[in-house]
Design an enzyme around this catalytic site. Sequence first.
Site, PDB file in Angstrom:
ATOM      1  N   ARG A 147       0.857  -1.188   0.000  1.00  0.00           N
ATOM      2  CA  ARG A 147       0.000   0.000   0.000  1.00  0.00           C
ATOM      3  C   ARG A 147       0.888   1.230   0.000  1.00  0.00           C
ATOM      4  NH1 ARG A 147      -3.840   2.017   4.935  1.00  0.00           N
ATOM      5  NH2 ARG A 147      -1.936   3.167   5.402  1.00  0.00           N
ATOM      6  N   TYR A 159      -3.159  11.148   7.226  1.00  0.00           N
ATOM      7  CA  TYR A 159      -3.283   9.738   7.580  1.00  0.00           C
ATOM      8  C   TYR A 159      -2.281   8.875   6.798  1.00  0.00           C
ATOM      9  CZ  TYR A 159      -4.924   4.973   7.114  1.00  0.00           C
ATOM     10  OH  TYR A 159      -4.971   3.609   7.059  1.00  0.00           O
ATOM     11  N   ASP A 220      -5.286   3.818   0.117  1.00  0.00           N
ATOM     12  CA  ASP A 220      -6.420   4.021   1.023  1.00  0.00           C
ATOM     13  C   ASP A 220      -6.851   5.478   0.984  1.00  0.00           C
ATOM     14  OD1 ASP A 220      -8.280   4.030   3.037  1.00  0.00           O
ATOM     15  OD2 ASP A 220      -6.939   3.321   4.612  1.00  0.00           O
ATOM     16  N   HIS A 222      -9.417   6.519   2.749  1.00  0.00           N
ATOM     17  CA  HIS A 222      -9.801   6.765   4.147  1.00  0.00           C
ATOM     18  C   HIS A 222     -11.040   7.622   4.284  1.00  0.00           C
ATOM     19  CE1 HIS A 222      -8.505   6.651   8.494  1.00  0.00           C
ATOM     20  NE2 HIS A 222      -8.208   5.446   8.050  1.00  0.00           N
ATOM     21  N   GLU A 246      -9.066   1.733  -1.651  1.00  0.00           N
ATOM     22  CA  GLU A 246      -9.802   1.417  -0.426  1.00  0.00           C
ATOM     23  C   GLU A 246     -10.517   2.639   0.136  1.00  0.00           C
ATOM     24  OE1 GLU A 246      -8.680   0.301   4.211  1.00  0.00           O
ATOM     25  OE2 GLU A 246      -7.179   0.024   2.631  1.00  0.00           O
ATOM     26  N   GLU A 272     -13.895  -1.591   6.625  1.00  0.00           N
ATOM     27  CA  GLU A 272     -13.198  -1.758   7.903  1.00  0.00           C
ATOM     28  C   GLU A 272     -13.991  -1.191   9.071  1.00  0.00           C
ATOM     29  OE1 GLU A 272     -10.089   1.945   8.297  1.00  0.00           O
ATOM     30  OE2 GLU A 272      -9.547   0.330   6.948  1.00  0.00           O
ATOM     31  N   ARG A 293     -13.582  -5.631   3.374  1.00  0.00           N
ATOM     32  CA  ARG A 293     -12.542  -5.205   4.308  1.00  0.00           C
ATOM     33  C   ARG A 293     -12.938  -5.386   5.772  1.00  0.00           C
ATOM     34  NH1 ARG A 293      -7.998  -4.238   5.072  1.00  0.00           N
ATOM     35  NH2 ARG A 293      -7.998  -2.045   5.672  1.00  0.00           N
ATOM     36  N   GLU A 349      -4.208  -7.590   5.097  1.00  0.00           N
ATOM     37  CA  GLU A 349      -3.420  -6.471   5.606  1.00  0.00           C
ATOM     38  C   GLU A 349      -2.573  -6.955   6.780  1.00  0.00           C
ATOM     39  OE1 GLU A 349      -4.142  -1.841   7.015  1.00  0.00           O
ATOM     40  OE2 GLU A 349      -5.790  -3.275   7.181  1.00  0.00           O
ATOM     41  N   TRP A 412     -11.711  12.003   8.583  1.00  0.00           N
ATOM     42  CA  TRP A 412     -10.285  11.728   8.711  1.00  0.00           C
ATOM     43  C   TRP A 412      -9.936  10.451   7.950  1.00  0.00           C
ATOM     44  CZ3 TRP A 412      -7.742   7.680  11.534  1.00  0.00           C
ATOM     45  CH2 TRP A 412      -6.349   7.816  11.610  1.00  0.00           C
TER      46      TRP A 412
END
Length: 412
Positions: A147, A159, A220, A222, A246, A272, A293, A349, A412
């Site tokens: 990643r 992040y 990602d 996020h 992602e 996630e 995820r 991951e 975030w």
Amino acid sequence: MKIAKAEVIVTSPDRNFVTLKLTTEDGLTGLGDATLNGRELAVVSYLKDHVAPLLIGSDASRIEDTWQFLYRSAYWRRGPVTMASIAAVDMALWDIKGKAAGMPVYQLLGGASRTGLMAYGHASGKELPEIFDSIRSHLEQGYRSIRVQTGVPGLKAIYGIASQAADTGDADVRYDHEPARRGAKPTEEDWDTRAYLKHLPGVFEAVRNEFGPDLPLLHDGHHRMTPIQAAKLGKSLEPYDLFWLEDCTPAENQEALRLVRQHTTTPLAIGEIFNTVWDFKDLIRDQLIDYVRGAVTHMGGISPLKKTLEYAAQYQIKSGMHGPTDISPVGMAAAMHLGLSIHNFGIQEYMKHGQKTDEVFEQSFTWENGMLHPGDKPGLGVELNQDEAGKYPYEQAYLPYNRLADGTVHDW
């Protein structure tokens, strides 16, 4: 196998972890991960005050019945606190069942479907030279999939960038391994989606030019983009052949992924922060994502996530289970056992825990040639050293949050 004791253990070696330990009348023990980053004590109370008393005297062999009882009898369903608590019980019961059978959990789930689990690591940097060095470091550690997260010109803290630990006040802890800062208030960071969308494609072009077309690359987002912004990013990244993009947009509104899907062929991964199959149902049925995820720790345990992934398999959607360092070694072991057994495994991951964490949680998994394996010890293959755990009491910590240039709070 009646449960005689239920203990909730909080320890903070490299970060805060919440672990449930169940002990049967004949001395078998099982561990479950109930860690909820930044809200750990809410889960501790849920387990200690509302779940543990219900478990004493119950049959540890009745995993499915116990799960259904804890989910349905409370009346108030779903949510991260509830599902992390149930997950810990589910994992601990699978651990006990494996030890009683003298078999690793993956054997109880149907046996191995592969010899190991391809895992990806987290490379990052503020600028290209730092990113390249981070990718080379991960390749040297054996990762075959990586990643890539990048700094954005004009933004101080973002992040996923390991080297910005000093910028956030804790140079001793890699920021990407533990973004939650210890203290009474969360850290404020800045964000600019337009600058990010402008900068990111050039980073992946440079990475591809440096490392070639064959290295699987992931990124990602996020949750920080609107659906149309996510669609634009997915389209702009198509020339660089990502393994996945992602969390490109918040998916509480599952319809948002339909707009993204209409505009890009970049594979999409999400989930996630999801807690149940209902969060995934429409995304899977309508084939709006390519990778699930979900985390064993936050989806209610091995039992429900296995069902979700079996549902996804009917649509040729694969697993990509959440596995950062705020999933404890117990939760990671559960993910490895599940990933090894299912047919539609995609990728895992994997972020390495710190030395103190590895001393608290004694583990049996292996990491060789870019592949994980949970090992063949009975149960999950993880034991908790409670003497070591006792050296590291809970420390209040919060994940950061974003504000835009005008002061507006942003995802975030």
